[in-house]
Scaffold this active site. Structure first.
Site, PDB file in Angstrom:
ATOM      1  N   CYS A 181      -6.131   1.481   5.859  1.00  0.00           N
ATOM      2  CA  CYS A 181      -6.922   0.180   6.285  1.00  0.00           C
ATOM      3  C   CYS A 181      -6.130  -0.048   7.942  1.00  0.00           C
ATOM      4  O   CYS A 181      -5.363   0.564   8.484  1.00  0.00           O
ATOM      5  CB  CYS A 181      -6.416  -0.957   5.290  1.00  0.00           C
ATOM      6  SG  CYS A 181      -4.562  -1.143   5.474  1.00  0.00           S
ATOM      7  N   CYS A 224      -2.242  -0.377   7.958  1.00  0.00           N
ATOM      8  CA  CYS A 224      -1.622   0.994   7.638  1.00  0.00           C
ATOM      9  C   CYS A 224      -1.866   1.811   8.856  1.00  0.00           C
ATOM     10  O   CYS A 224      -0.886   2.319   9.292  1.00  0.00           O
ATOM     11  CB  CYS A 224      -1.911   1.613   6.434  1.00  0.00           C
ATOM     12  SG  CYS A 224      -1.390   0.858   4.769  1.00  0.00           S
ATOM     13  N   GLU A 253       0.798   3.940   1.847  1.00  0.00           N
ATOM     14  CA  GLU A 253       1.333   4.338   2.890  1.00  0.00           C
ATOM     15  C   GLU A 253       2.393   3.613   3.638  1.00  0.00           C
ATOM     16  O   GLU A 253       3.420   3.975   4.159  1.00  0.00           O
ATOM     17  CB  GLU A 253       0.154   4.002   4.289  1.00  0.00           C
ATOM     18  CG  GLU A 253      -1.060   4.949   3.783  1.00  0.00           C
ATOM     19  CD  GLU A 253      -2.228   4.094   3.263  1.00  0.00           C
ATOM     20  OE1 GLU A 253      -1.962   3.495   2.041  1.00  0.00           O
ATOM     21  OE2 GLU A 253      -3.295   4.013   3.717  1.00  0.00           O
ATOM     22  N   HIS A 266       0.944  -1.172  -0.128  1.00  0.00           N
ATOM     23  CA  HIS A 266      -0.104  -0.044  -0.130  1.00  0.00           C
ATOM     24  C   HIS A 266       0.776   1.191   0.131  1.00  0.00           C
ATOM     25  O   HIS A 266       2.152   1.065   0.519  1.00  0.00           O
ATOM     26  CB  HIS A 266      -0.770   0.229   1.254  1.00  0.00           C
ATOM     27  CG  HIS A 266      -1.824  -1.132   1.285  1.00  0.00           C
ATOM     28  ND1 HIS A 266      -2.918  -1.111   2.179  1.00  0.00           N
ATOM     29  CD2 HIS A 266      -2.002  -2.230   0.413  1.00  0.00           C
ATOM     30  CE1 HIS A 266      -3.756  -2.200   1.950  1.00  0.00           C
ATOM     31  NE2 HIS A 266      -3.098  -2.834   1.108  1.00  0.00           N
TER      32      HIS A 266
END
Length: 147
Positions: free
Chosen positions: A81, A84, A54, A52
């Site tokens: 999410c 993260c 992040e 992801h």
């Protein structure tokens, strides 16, 4: 620069992701008013469901020797999410600014609010909904074109 200005840079990263057939989520990390890192989702490119935007940025920050990020702000086009959000807490990020809410997996207010959970010893400043419509639209268009 304003929160909207930095979010536009994260949106540019999301557009790069879209062009690479990745889910269009982009992010940038800011310290002292300057962007120090920016990236976007790369789950397909890296064949890694954990890649992801992040996470990639927080991993890069660690590789730069930035153990804790209290003096940094992370801008991301989509609400983080659970994975993260956990990384954000553990890295002691100073502030998180996100654009679109994620009603299916959001862990910064939509489904969970991990970042403000009193059980944890760190709570970043949280700013929600910056350029939310633009951030949501790029995702909506991406998935509409996939169907």
């Amino acid at each position: 620069m304003t929160h909207a200005d930095f979010m536009r840079i994260a949106l540019a990263e999301a557009r790069l992701a879209q062009a690479e057939n990745e889910i269009p989520v982009g992010a940038c990390l800011v310290r002292d008013g300057k962007i120090i890192l920016q990236d976007h989702n790369r789950t397909r490119q890296l064949a890694n469901p954990l890649a992801h935007a992040e996470k990639l940025i927080l991993d890069q920050a660690q590789n730069m020797g930035l153990k804790y990020l209290q003096d940094c702000t992370l801008y991301v086009t989509l609400e983080p999410c659970l994975m993260c959000s956990g990384m954000i807490i553990l890295s002691r990020l100073g502030s998180l600014v996100f654009g679109a809410y994620d009603p299916k997996a959001g862990a910064a207010g939509s489904i969970y609010n991990t970042l403000l959970d009193k059980s944890f010893n760190h709570h970043p400043t949280l700013i929600r909904g910056v350029l939310a419509e633009e951030c949501a639209l790029i995702l909506t268009d991406f998935f509409k074109n996939k169907r």
